[in-house]
Design an enzyme around this catalytic site. Structure first.
Site, mmCIF file in Angstrom:
data_model
loop_
_atom_site.group_PDB
_atom_site.id
_atom_site.type_symbol
_atom_site.label_atom_id
_atom_site.label_comp_id
_atom_site.label_asym_id
_atom_site.label_seq_id
_atom_site.Cartn_x
_atom_site.Cartn_y
_atom_site.Cartn_z
ATOM 1 N N GLY A 1 0.522 45.384 72.223
ATOM 2 C CA GLY A 1 1.233 44.165 72.553
ATOM 3 C C GLY A 1 0.655 43.544 73.817
ATOM 4 N N CYS A 2 0.679 42.234 73.901
ATOM 5 C CA CYS A 2 0.046 41.563 75.043
ATOM 6 C C CYS A 2 0.761 41.866 76.357
ATOM 7 C CB CYS A 2 -0.037 40.061 74.796
ATOM 8 S SG CYS A 2 1.541 39.262 74.399
ATOM 9 N N ASN A 3 2.092 41.783 76.357
ATOM 10 C CA ASN A 3 2.836 42.111 77.571
ATOM 11 C C ASN A 3 2.690 43.578 77.929
ATOM 12 O OD1 ASN A 3 4.048 39.483 77.961
ATOM 13 N ND2 ASN A 3 5.371 39.950 76.225
ATOM 14 N N ALA A 4 2.702 44.428 76.903
ATOM 15 C CA ALA A 4 2.543 45.864 77.137
ATOM 16 C C ALA A 4 1.190 46.162 77.765
ATOM 17 C CB ALA A 4 2.699 46.629 75.827
ATOM 18 N N ALA B 1 -0.591 44.164 79.755
ATOM 19 C CA ALA B 1 -0.606 43.726 81.147
ATOM 20 C C ALA B 1 0.125 44.715 82.053
ATOM 21 C CB ALA B 1 0.015 42.336 81.265
#
Length: 344
Positions: free
Chosen positions: A148-151, A153
């Site tokens: 996941g993109c937020n994960a 970061a």
């Protein structure tokens, strides 16, 4: 031959943009759930593919490929990948969605509900783990789950401290500003330009965001105990980009030099995740498969603040997928990918 399911969406379109620059992968079938007609009607920026027709999510068509990349909503790819594998057990697949990320079915049930699918090799080559090397896991893997993109970061911002032992991983507080493309292409009232422009909009507050178990899973692999994680994303009026500001308690006696050494050494030699000597901004990562990380000990010496920026559609999704696919195919990890942003 690489087929793309979900080719009309943001993640699928980004995968196609990267595939067009890849010297070893040829683009095959383009499929979508409901969109039909020429791809150019849906992804006009992909001019070389403009006349290619979108087909339905037919497992027979997709299984007749060497590689299938899936950019579908959670719950949809799990069912489809099972059907594809039944037809062609030798196909190589990369899921850009959440269906194959979580190791624990209880985590899936708590955040997604029914329909947990078997976990696949996690497409984060830079993941620090105490039980092995993530690149070794990806080498030769035929089934790959993009992060996941937020994960991504938050993981990049926190794992060096946990791995180095200067933090346990307890009581981490992460606040993110996220571009609207991370919300997908579906038409929803709160995603309209009239709602987004000039507005900052928090969402999934109070520990409800579905990337939380993925982050905790990653940091446990890095050696953390993870007694708690506060995670609050905010939609910002930009198209792409994530900036994650992560506050992490440190063990007593940790020095500023300890923090810098932990982060510099964690990403030393990495082609795409790099230490930034100053707090990074999102602009310099847009269009690139790059994550920039900076960390500093807070004035009181009790916590550190780490900042990570990346392009949610590239290093946060499709770029990570292509990077992992390269490893699985025995190709150079950087093939078809750039670390050069498009700022300003």
């Amino acid at each position: 031959m690489a087929a793309v399911a979900g080719a009309s969406g943001y993640a699928g379109g980004e995968a196609l943009r990267l595939l067009l620059a890849h010297p070893e992968l040829e683009i095959g079938a383009l499929a979508a759930h409901s969109s039909r007609g020429p791809l150019g009607d849906h992804q006009p920026h992909l001019a070389p593919l403009a006349d290619r027709e979108l087909v339905g999510l037919d497992p027979e068509i997709l299984a007749d490929s060497d590689v299938v990349i899936l950019g579908l909503p959670h719950g949809a790819s799990g069912r489809l990948t099972a059907e594809i594998l039944e037809i062609n057990p030798d196909v190589r697949m990369v899921d850009l969605g959440a269906d194959h990320r979580l190791l624990d079915s209880a985590d899936w049930a708590a955040y997604y509900g029914e329909g947990w699918s078997e976990p696949w090799a996690y497409a984060m080559p830079e993941l620090i783990r105490t039980d092995g090397n993530q690149r070794d896991i990806l080498a030769g893997a035929s089934l790959i789950a993009a992060p996941g993109c937020n994960a991504s970061a938050v993981t990049f911002a926190a794992q060096p401290a946990v791995s180095a032992g200067i933090a346990t991983g307890d009581d981490i507080v992460a606040v993110l500003a996220v571009g609207y493309s991370g919300a997908g292409k579906a038409l929803k009232p709160h995603l309209l330009a009239s709602e987004a422009v000039g507005n900052l909009n928090p969402y999934a507050v109070g520990g409800t965001h579905r990337h939380i178990p993925e982050i905790m899973q990653n940091l446990r692999l890095a050696g953390g105990t993870l007694g708690g994680l506060s995670f609050t994303p905010v939609l910002a009026p930009v198209v792409r980009g994530i900036i994650a500001t992560v506050s992490i308690p440190v063990v007593p006696g940790t020095t500023a030099a300890d923090v810098t050494d932990a982060y510099r050494s964690a990403y030393d030699g990495e082609p795409f995740v790099r230490w930034s000597p100053t707090p990074p901004n999102t602009a310099v990562t847009i269009g690139a498969n790059t994550a920039l990380v900076h960390a500093v000990l807070d004035r009181e010496g009790e916590r550190l603040t780490a900042v990570c920026t990346l392009d949610n559609l590239v290093k946060g999704t499709a770029g990570a997928a292509i990077q992992a696919l390269n490893l699985s195919l025995g190709l150079p990890e950087e093939m078809g990918l750039t670390s050069i942003g498009v700022a300003p």
